[in-house]
Design a protein around this motif. Structure first.
Motif, mmCIF file in Angstrom:
data_model
loop_
_atom_site.group_PDB
_atom_site.id
_atom_site.type_symbol
_atom_site.label_atom_id
_atom_site.label_comp_id
_atom_site.label_asym_id
_atom_site.label_seq_id
_atom_site.Cartn_x
_atom_site.Cartn_y
_atom_site.Cartn_z
ATOM 1 N N VAL A 50 13.557 8.587 -7.139
ATOM 2 C CA VAL A 50 12.341 9.074 -7.865
ATOM 3 C C VAL A 50 12.437 9.449 -9.353
ATOM 4 N N THR A 51 11.458 9.014 -9.900
ATOM 5 C CA THR A 51 11.494 9.247 -11.752
ATOM 6 C C THR A 51 10.213 9.805 -12.083
ATOM 7 N N ASP A 52 9.767 10.098 -13.100
ATOM 8 C CA ASP A 52 8.813 10.829 -13.726
ATOM 9 C C ASP A 52 7.103 9.868 -13.584
ATOM 10 N N ASN A 53 7.604 8.490 -13.559
ATOM 11 C CA ASN A 53 6.301 7.628 -13.700
ATOM 12 C C ASN A 53 6.090 7.097 -12.186
ATOM 13 N N ASP A 54 6.649 7.618 -11.022
ATOM 14 C CA ASP A 54 6.194 7.088 -9.743
ATOM 15 C C ASP A 54 4.702 7.363 -9.274
ATOM 16 N N PRO A 55 4.059 6.577 -8.686
ATOM 17 C CA PRO A 55 2.654 6.786 -8.296
ATOM 18 C C PRO A 55 2.736 7.804 -7.383
ATOM 19 N N ASN A 56 1.921 8.567 -7.009
ATOM 20 C CA ASN A 56 1.811 9.640 -5.902
ATOM 21 C C ASN A 56 0.776 9.257 -4.887
ATOM 22 N N ASP A 61 -7.020 0.285 1.242
ATOM 23 C CA ASP A 61 -7.652 -0.869 1.306
ATOM 24 C C ASP A 61 -7.419 -1.905 0.450
ATOM 25 N N CYS A 62 -7.058 -1.548 -0.856
ATOM 26 C CA CYS A 62 -6.836 -2.642 -1.833
ATOM 27 C C CYS A 62 -5.430 -2.840 -2.312
ATOM 28 N N GLY A 63 -4.512 -1.720 -1.770
ATOM 29 C CA GLY A 63 -3.048 -1.601 -2.075
ATOM 30 C C GLY A 63 -2.564 -1.067 -3.573
ATOM 31 N N HIS A 64 -3.805 -0.620 -4.174
ATOM 32 C CA HIS A 64 -3.471 -0.089 -5.554
ATOM 33 C C HIS A 64 -2.958 1.254 -5.427
ATOM 34 N N LYS A 65 -1.874 1.490 -6.406
ATOM 35 C CA LYS A 65 -0.743 2.855 -6.420
ATOM 36 C C LYS A 65 -1.251 3.287 -7.686
ATOM 37 N N TRP A 66 -1.355 4.610 -7.841
ATOM 38 C CA TRP A 66 -1.532 5.172 -8.873
ATOM 39 C C TRP A 66 -1.103 6.869 -9.107
ATOM 40 N N ILE A 67 -1.224 7.434 -10.152
ATOM 41 C CA ILE A 67 -0.728 8.843 -10.161
ATOM 42 C C ILE A 67 -2.053 9.405 -10.501
ATOM 43 N N ALA A 68 -2.309 10.290 -9.059
ATOM 44 C CA ALA A 68 -3.493 11.150 -9.125
ATOM 45 C C ALA A 68 -3.114 12.645 -9.786
ATOM 46 N N GLN A 69 -3.771 13.226 -10.641
ATOM 47 C CA GLN A 69 -3.586 14.408 -11.329
ATOM 48 C C GLN A 69 -4.081 15.638 -10.183
#
Length: 69
Positions: A50-56, A61-69
């Motif tokens: 686990v790091t501070d920049n891991d997507p949550n 559908d498209c496989g995209h991973k991101w950090i949601a606020q």
């Protein structure tokens, strides 16, 4: 929906890439007997590191991973 102390808000974020609402949270850490068959597909396992920049969040559908606020 509650995952052993982790709360997943029912206000599911839209995917910023394809705008789908078919998204799931990414859960990190050492998982011991996490999730049953009925929960399969409600989350994605992110691994033990686990790091501070891991997507949550992840789009199913498209496989995209991101950090949601």
């Amino acid at each position: 929906m509650i995952f052993k102390g982790y709360i997943y808000f029912m206000n599911t974020p839209h995917c910023p890439q394809c705008k789908s609402k078919n998204t799931v949270p990414i859960v990190y850490g050492l998982i011991d007997d996490f999730g049953q068959d009925e929960d399969e597909g409600d989350y994605e396992l992110g691994g033990c590191g686990v790091t501070d920049n891991d997507p949550n969040h992840s789009c199913k559908d498209c496989g995209h991973k991101w950090i949601a606020q």
